[in-house]
Design an enzyme around this catalytic site. Structure first.
Site, mmCIF file in Angstrom:
data_model
loop_
_atom_site.group_PDB
_atom_site.id
_atom_site.type_symbol
_atom_site.label_atom_id
_atom_site.label_comp_id
_atom_site.label_asym_id
_atom_site.label_seq_id
_atom_site.Cartn_x
_atom_site.Cartn_y
_atom_site.Cartn_z
ATOM 1 N N LYS A 160 -7.014 -3.215 2.121
ATOM 2 C CA LYS A 160 -7.208 -2.954 3.549
ATOM 3 C C LYS A 160 -7.810 -1.573 3.772
ATOM 4 O O LYS A 160 -7.929 -0.759 2.855
ATOM 5 C CB LYS A 160 -5.871 -3.088 4.287
ATOM 6 C CG LYS A 160 -5.277 -4.484 4.261
ATOM 7 C CD LYS A 160 -3.972 -4.541 5.038
ATOM 8 C CE LYS A 160 -3.372 -5.937 5.042
ATOM 9 N NZ LYS A 160 -2.103 -6.014 5.802
ATOM 10 N N HIS B 69 5.427 6.135 1.210
ATOM 11 C CA HIS B 69 6.201 5.149 0.468
ATOM 12 C C HIS B 69 5.323 3.956 0.118
ATOM 13 O O HIS B 69 4.229 3.780 0.672
ATOM 14 C CB HIS B 69 7.412 4.667 1.278
ATOM 15 C CG HIS B 69 7.070 4.026 2.586
ATOM 16 N ND1 HIS B 69 6.711 4.758 3.701
ATOM 17 C CD2 HIS B 69 7.002 2.718 2.963
ATOM 18 C CE1 HIS B 69 6.452 3.939 4.700
ATOM 19 N NE2 HIS B 69 6.622 2.688 4.279
ATOM 20 N N GLN C 12 1.581 4.286 1.878
ATOM 21 C CA GLN C 12 1.428 4.338 3.328
ATOM 22 C C GLN C 12 2.458 5.276 3.943
ATOM 23 O O GLN C 12 3.397 5.729 3.294
ATOM 24 C CB GLN C 12 1.625 2.942 3.912
ATOM 25 C CG GLN C 12 3.000 2.342 3.618
ATOM 26 C CD GLN C 12 3.141 0.919 4.125
ATOM 27 O OE1 GLN C 12 3.803 0.692 5.131
ATOM 28 N NE2 GLN C 12 2.536 -0.035 3.425
ATOM 29 N N GLU D 72 11.973 3.172 9.555
ATOM 30 C CA GLU D 72 12.383 1.871 9.050
ATOM 31 C C GLU D 72 13.447 2.001 7.966
ATOM 32 O O GLU D 72 13.692 3.090 7.424
ATOM 33 C CB GLU D 72 11.180 1.097 8.513
ATOM 34 C CG GLU D 72 10.515 1.728 7.307
ATOM 35 C CD GLU D 72 9.254 0.982 6.890
ATOM 36 O OE1 GLU D 72 8.606 0.343 7.746
ATOM 37 O OE2 GLU D 72 8.892 1.067 5.703
ATOM 38 N N ARG E 91 -2.724 3.827 5.707
ATOM 39 C CA ARG E 91 -2.778 3.505 4.280
ATOM 40 C C ARG E 91 -3.758 4.409 3.533
ATOM 41 O O ARG E 91 -4.734 4.872 4.110
ATOM 42 C CB ARG E 91 -3.203 2.049 4.081
ATOM 43 C CG ARG E 91 -2.302 1.038 4.765
ATOM 44 C CD ARG E 91 -2.829 -0.387 4.574
ATOM 45 N NE ARG E 91 -1.959 -1.360 5.228
ATOM 46 C CZ ARG E 91 -2.091 -1.747 6.494
ATOM 47 N NH1 ARG E 91 -3.066 -1.238 7.233
ATOM 48 N NH2 ARG E 91 -1.255 -2.624 7.019
ATOM 49 N N LYS F 279 7.469 4.298 13.909
ATOM 50 C CA LYS F 279 7.995 3.190 13.112
ATOM 51 C C LYS F 279 8.925 3.680 11.998
ATOM 52 O O LYS F 279 8.670 3.432 10.814
ATOM 53 C CB LYS F 279 6.840 2.377 12.519
ATOM 54 C CG LYS F 279 7.247 1.053 11.885
ATOM 55 C CD LYS F 279 6.038 0.415 11.215
ATOM 56 C CE LYS F 279 6.423 -0.846 10.475
ATOM 57 N NZ LYS F 279 5.289 -1.411 9.700
ATOM 58 N N HIS G 239 4.122 5.944 8.263
ATOM 59 C CA HIS G 239 4.104 5.514 9.658
ATOM 60 C C HIS G 239 4.107 6.741 10.558
ATOM 61 O O HIS G 239 4.901 7.668 10.344
ATOM 62 C CB HIS G 239 5.310 4.636 9.959
ATOM 63 C CG HIS G 239 5.444 3.485 8.997
ATOM 64 N ND1 HIS G 239 4.472 2.521 8.860
ATOM 65 C CD2 HIS G 239 6.427 3.155 8.130
ATOM 66 C CE1 HIS G 239 4.848 1.646 7.947
ATOM 67 N NE2 HIS G 239 6.030 2.005 7.483
ATOM 68 N N SER H 185 0.808 -1.209 0.000
ATOM 69 C CA SER H 185 0.000 0.000 0.000
ATOM 70 C C SER H 185 0.846 1.266 0.000
ATOM 71 O O SER H 185 1.979 1.290 0.494
ATOM 72 C CB SER H 185 -0.911 0.006 1.228
ATOM 73 O OG SER H 185 -0.150 -0.133 2.412
#
Length: 423
Positions: A306, A281, A122, A149, A300, A147, A124, A120
């Site tokens: 979802k 991203h 999305q 990453e 998302r 989050k 964080h 997706s």
């Protein structure tokens, strides 16, 4: 005190882990998936040649959505403690600095991803937003942590990451008339003028992501028709080809159109991409090592079946523009490179050992997790305990623990740990 901690931890070493796997629908099927291969080797529970499920993520850490378990001789799988429970009973294994900062919690989550089709669009949330989202919608936002990453490519790896530069953003309106027409129509409705007056990225992105499904479907169909005709007289750009591929995966999705606003990033094996909180991203294809703060919070807005939370995503983004930084790794020794993003919670070492070679990971004041993806060898702990290591093996290594690795057959391993700048 530190000597007592080290002495106390030695009796627990080494800690072999049994890890969890996630079957998201964007994952690769059975034997096509590095995640499936490593999970099969790690657990001994899977015949990947006969398995048709998608294998998307291998999780190594303490998050309750995909816990790792401590393997103990004489116990059955159902009797294994989770790594989280084991750490709670032995918090000294994290080291004083980590406990002071993050409590009795492993601050990072280590993963392997096998991506067959796009994840997706999305972002964080940062810590403040994560706490608010978890408090208001705990079933959707599973924890209250941020989050940040990093993805380290194992194969050629493609992603959308961050917004394109201002110049490229303006160029979108001449090269993608479907977007210019949509934004112009919105602007005309609001201001009585049939042109885009400025290039307010946040406003335009929010308008696009909030468009109703019929307007989006019309835009996507116009785009497909135009590019199909133009392909007969010119070579499409890489981004145009990528967008057509996205439409095959997620027909008439707003993410197909909004992809033009994002940087199209292609990583070679050994290159890494990191993402701060509130940065948009979407991973597109390939396989990677991923590390992040211990969280599963995702907001998302496209390319997904979802739940989408467009208002939250549109309001939370930084709207920073420009191509993201790509990490090549810093050489530590002839066999090891380190990838250190600007986040305290984690960094990742990649070690490639030829047959007969040895290397040393010095003791540090934080914990780490070691994953072996290829080959076999021996791990010696503090000149005493020895453990065989081979592909699929995953080990938790406490703070203050020196590791020596000797290769029997060409060996590749990845070690995730707390960022050395914090320690």
């Amino acid at each position: 005190m530190e000597k007592e901690l080290v002495s106390d931890m030695k009796k627990h070493l080494p800690l072999k882990l049994r890890c969890s796997v996630q079957h998201y629908d964007w994952g690769k099927i059975g034997q096509q998936s590095e995640v499936a291969r490593l999970f099969s080797l790690n657990s001994g529970l899977l015949d990947i040649e006969a398995d048709n499920k998608p294998y998307a993520e291998l999780w190594m850490g303490t998050h309750e959505s995909g816990p790792s378990f401590v393997v103990e001789n004489g116990k059955t799988d159902s009797e294994y403690l989770t790594l989280n429970s084991w750490i709670s009973e032995n918090p000294s294994v994290l080291g004083d600095k980590v406990v002071k900062e993050w409590g009795n919690n492993l601050p990072f989550l280590f993963k392997v991803l096998s991506v067959a089709k796009a994840l997706s669009i999305q972002a964080h949330p940062d810590k403040e937003l994560a706490r608010a989202l978890h408090a208001s919608h705990p079933n959707l936002y599973k924890d209250d942590n941020h989050k940040p990453e990093m993805a380290l490519a194992l194969t050629k790896f493609e992603a959308l990451c961050g917004f394109v530069s201002l110049k490229e953003f303006k160029d979108v309106f001449s090269s993608v008339p479907e977007i210019a027409e949509f934004v112009g129509n919105v602007d005309a409705d609001q201001n009585g003028e049939e042109k885009v007056k400025d290039f307010d990225l946040k406003s335009i992105f929010t308008q696009l992501m909030s468009a109703d499904k019929y307007a989006v479907a019309e835009m996507v169909n116009k785009l497909k028709t135009r590019l199909t005709l133009e392909r007969k007289v010119r070579q499409l750009t890489d981004k145009e080809e990528m967008v057509l591929q996205l439409d095959k995966q997620y027909p008439n999705d707003v993410g197909v159109i909004s992809a033009f606003f994002f940087n199209y990033v292609k990583l070679n094996p050994g290159e890494a991409l990191y993402l701060a909180a509130n940065e948009p991203h979407a991973y597109l294809s390939g396989e990677c090592i991923e590390c992040m703060a211990t969280s599963d919070n995702v907001v998302r807005a496209g390319l997904t079946p979802k739940l989408r939370d467009v208002p939250t995503l549109s309001s939370m983004l930084t709207y920073k523009q420009g191509f993201p930084k790509i990490l090549q790794g810093i050489t530590l020794d002839p066999y090891t490179k380190r990838y250190s993003p600007p986040f305290d919670e984690f960094e990742v070492d990649c070690c490639v050992l030829p047959q007969g070679a040895s290397t040393l990971f010095p003791a540090v004041s934080g914990p780490s997790i070691v994953l072996v993806t290829c080959g076999e060898g021996t791990m010696q702990i503090d000149n005493s305990t020895k453990e065989e290591v081979r592909e699929g093996g995953v080990f938790f290594v406490p703070a203050y623990t020196e590791i020596s690795i000797t290769c029997i057959s060409d060996l590749r391993l990845y070690r995730a740990g707390v960022n050395s700048r914090f320690l």
